[in-house]
Design a protein around this motif. Structure first.
Motif, short mmCIF file in Angstrom:
data_model
loop_
_atom_site.label_atom_id
_atom_site.label_comp_id
_atom_site.label_asym_id
_atom_site.label_seq_id
_atom_site.Cartn_x
_atom_site.Cartn_y
_atom_site.Cartn_z
N LYS A 100 -42.56 -30.65 39.21
CA LYS A 100 -42.80 -29.13 39.18
C LYS A 100 -42.23 -28.76 40.56
O LYS A 100 -42.89 -28.73 41.53
CB LYS A 100 -44.31 -28.83 39.05
CG LYS A 100 -44.87 -29.48 37.75
CD LYS A 100 -46.48 -29.04 37.61
CE LYS A 100 -46.61 -29.33 35.97
NZ LYS A 100 -48.15 -28.84 35.94
N GLU A 102 -41.82 -25.96 42.05
CA GLU A 102 -42.28 -24.87 42.75
C GLU A 102 -43.68 -25.15 43.33
O GLU A 102 -44.13 -25.07 44.30
CB GLU A 102 -42.63 -23.55 41.94
CG GLU A 102 -41.50 -22.75 41.81
CD GLU A 102 -41.83 -21.46 40.76
OE1 GLU A 102 -42.22 -20.33 41.35
OE2 GLU A 102 -41.32 -21.59 39.69
N ASP A 103 -44.45 -25.77 42.50
CA ASP A 103 -45.71 -26.43 42.90
C ASP A 103 -45.72 -27.65 44.01
O ASP A 103 -46.35 -27.35 45.14
CB ASP A 103 -46.63 -27.16 41.83
CG ASP A 103 -47.51 -26.28 40.95
OD1 ASP A 103 -47.45 -25.21 41.49
OD2 ASP A 103 -48.32 -26.84 40.30
N ASN A 106 -44.84 -25.62 47.26
CA ASN A 106 -45.94 -24.96 47.66
C ASN A 106 -46.90 -25.78 48.41
O ASN A 106 -47.53 -25.38 49.46
CB ASN A 106 -46.52 -23.87 46.53
CG ASN A 106 -45.61 -22.79 46.19
OD1 ASN A 106 -44.67 -22.58 46.79
ND2 ASN A 106 -46.01 -22.34 45.09
N SER B 204 -46.79 -19.71 41.33
CA SER B 204 -45.69 -20.30 41.00
C SER B 204 -45.99 -20.43 39.40
O SER B 204 -47.04 -20.19 38.84
CB SER B 204 -45.57 -21.50 41.35
OG SER B 204 -46.70 -22.40 40.95
N GLY B 205 -44.96 -20.48 38.49
CA GLY B 205 -44.96 -20.50 37.11
C GLY B 205 -45.91 -21.71 36.81
O GLY B 205 -46.49 -21.67 35.75
N ASP B 206 -45.71 -22.73 37.70
CA ASP B 206 -46.49 -24.28 37.28
C ASP B 206 -47.98 -23.62 37.62
O ASP B 206 -48.77 -23.95 36.47
CB ASP B 206 -46.13 -24.96 38.44
CG ASP B 206 -44.81 -25.49 38.33
OD1 ASP B 206 -44.26 -25.83 37.20
OD2 ASP B 206 -44.09 -25.60 39.52
N SER B 207 -48.34 -23.05 38.62
CA SER B 207 -49.83 -22.76 38.88
C SER B 207 -50.35 -21.69 37.95
O SER B 207 -51.54 -21.67 37.28
CB SER B 207 -50.31 -22.43 40.41
OG SER B 207 -49.40 -21.40 40.44
N PHE B 230 -46.52 -24.11 31.98
CA PHE B 230 -45.47 -23.28 32.80
C PHE B 230 -45.81 -21.79 32.12
O PHE B 230 -45.87 -21.74 30.90
CB PHE B 230 -44.08 -23.57 32.51
CG PHE B 230 -43.23 -23.03 33.64
CD1 PHE B 230 -43.17 -23.54 35.01
CD2 PHE B 230 -42.55 -21.85 33.42
CE1 PHE B 230 -42.29 -22.85 35.75
CE2 PHE B 230 -41.94 -21.09 34.31
CZ PHE B 230 -41.58 -21.82 35.58
#
Lengths: 118, 343
Positions: A100, A102-103, A106, B204-207, B230
């Motif tokens: 993931k 983006e995760d 971040n 984020s799309g993940d979170s 997602f």
């Protein structure tokens, strides 16, 4: 330091212990990429992690192959690949399971900032 | 119905391969490098947004649905206006480089909400079948195409199978396995709202996806499963679940007028699916729902079990069709709709 900005491959328990100790002494954030040769998502994220490592020299990046160093992945209960383990002072502060991007970015930003502030 | 909108109904392709070289196993298709996989997805016109693997298989969340890669099996499911069948030629090509040959193919889909928006070869089932007939190697000589009807002309189940020999699968000799594909439309608008993101939520799309998994109760369908989720911007949701060698997957298009959600999983006929079905219905409260089960053996229990689980939740079984396919086994297609409505 030559290792800065790179993902360091760990190939023995001794090398692992040494990196962990170094992390405890310096207070640096360690991000461990638990990977496997047979895992497609690991190949997807590897170049992304390498790019992040280049931009983030204040963080130590390690790579552990779960088949090569099974005791380490068992100790940290790694069941899916890739798993990114965030260690500070020898303790787990976070983990990202899965490729993931983006995760991952971040979480690195968040914990690297905390390290810098501390 | 909206004049035009996002096509939620997925196309689903399952390909099985075999190889003579034991050195290729247990990795097989999982050795495909990422560039090859990207090329396959480029032909389909989608990309990887998130992925995870366990010791049995790799699961990818795509910009349009999902991809699962097992050592000798690939399942790829894509929505929107993707050209799924265009993945067959590159997949056969890359698998060949790994010493693997195609032995089985199954293509399924429901009825598109916006059929006129589909590009070739998805312009009609007839076009899809002739594309499949031309693309699949001749050794897959046992072929069958069928449209399984319901009482409503807008809901049919399209199935194409091809196999090189009968039966194709001896891996689970004593265990009857099934694949369940659920398509839901007219989702409860209040529940569907949970699949919208708040503007500039800074996540984020993940979170944001993880949050939706928890808020909606999707994480309770199979608490044992590892979930890779997602959330799309401004709305929409995808997840893959991994539980040992079994996958599950959910995709949601929540917009009013063409709202759609799908749930798919594999399981053993001896398991009780009641809990899973009840959770799925409660999460979406669809106005209309179709459930198709494909089973590698002959079983009577599945459909009654499915109806028994779903009917107490305000849905009534409106139609039931059954068909047999070489090597794929029996397919049962049932449609349900809310009791408050007449279809």
């Amino acid at each position: 330091m030559a290792e800065e900005g790179q993902v360091i491959g760990i190939h023995s328990i001794d090398a692992w212990k040494e990196q962990l100790e170094k992390g405890v002494q310096t207070g640096k954030l360690i991000v461990v990429d638990f990977t496997a040769s047979w895992c497609g998502p690991c190949r997807f994220i590897a170049p992304i992690l390498a790019e992040i490592a280049k931009k983030t020299p204040e963080v130590t990046f390690l790579k552990v192959d779960v088949d090569e160093l099974n005791p380490i992945s068992e100790e940290w209960r790694v069941e899916a690949m890739p798993t990114f383990l965030f260690l500070k002072g020898g303790r787990e502060v976070d983990r990202v399971v899965g490729a993931k991007k983006e995760d991952l970015q971040n979480a690195i930003t968040k914990h690297a900032t905390i390290t810098a502030a501390a | 119905m909206a004049v035009s909108g996002f096509e939620g109904f997925e196309k689903r392709l399952e390909l099985h391969f075999f190889g003579d070289d034991p050195a290729m196993f247990p990795l097989g298709l999982r050795k495909l490098d990422f560039e090859s996989l990207e090329q396959v997805l480029e032909a389909v016109q989608c990309t990887v947004v998130s992925a995870v693997g366990n010791s049995y298989f790799d699961a990818y969340v795509l910009s349009e649905s999902s991809l699962f890669v097992y050592p000798t099996k690939i399942i790829i499911k894509t929505c929107g206006t993707t050209q799924l069948l265009k993945s067959i030629i590159p997949l056969i090509h890359y698998a060949h480089h790994l010493g693997l040959t195609l032995s089985f193919c199954r293509y399924t889909r429901g009825s598109f909400i916006f059929p006129k928006a589909q590009p070739f070869p998805h312009t009609s089932f007839k076009d899809e079948v002739s594309y499949l007939q031309d693309t699949i190697p001749p050794n897959l000589c046992f072929r069958k195409a069928s449209i399984m009807p319901s009482k409503s002309s807008s809901h049919s189940w399209h199935v194409f199978t091809a196999t090189s020999h009968v039966p194709y699968d001896h891996h689970h000799d004593n265990e009857l396995l099934f694949t369940m594909e659920i398509c839901m439309t007219e989702l409860d608008p209040i529940l569907a709202r949970k699949f919208f993101r708040r503007a500039e939520d800074g996540k984020s799309g993940d979170s944001a996806g993880k949050e939706m998994t928890e808020v909606t109760g999707i994480n309770e369908i199979n608490p044992e499963a590892l979930i890779c989720d997602f959330a799309f911007d401004p709305c929409g949701y995808s997840m893959n679940g991994m539980d040992g060698d079994w996958y599950s997957t959910i995709h949601v298009t929540p917009e009013d007028g063409f709202s759609y959600a799908s749930f798919e999983c594999v399981g053993s006929v001896s398991d009780n699916m009641g809990h899973v079905l009840r959770k799925v219905v409660q999460i979406f409260r669809p106005g209309t729902m179709s459930i198709s089960t494909t089973c590698n053996g002959y079983t009577n229990d599945m459909w009654t079990q499915v109806a028994t689980a779903v009917e107490p939740l305000g849905l009534k079984c409106r139609s039931r069709a059954m068909d047999q396919f070489p090597a794929a086994g029996s397919v049962v297609f049932q449609t349900f709709s809310a009791r408050r409505k007449s279809v």
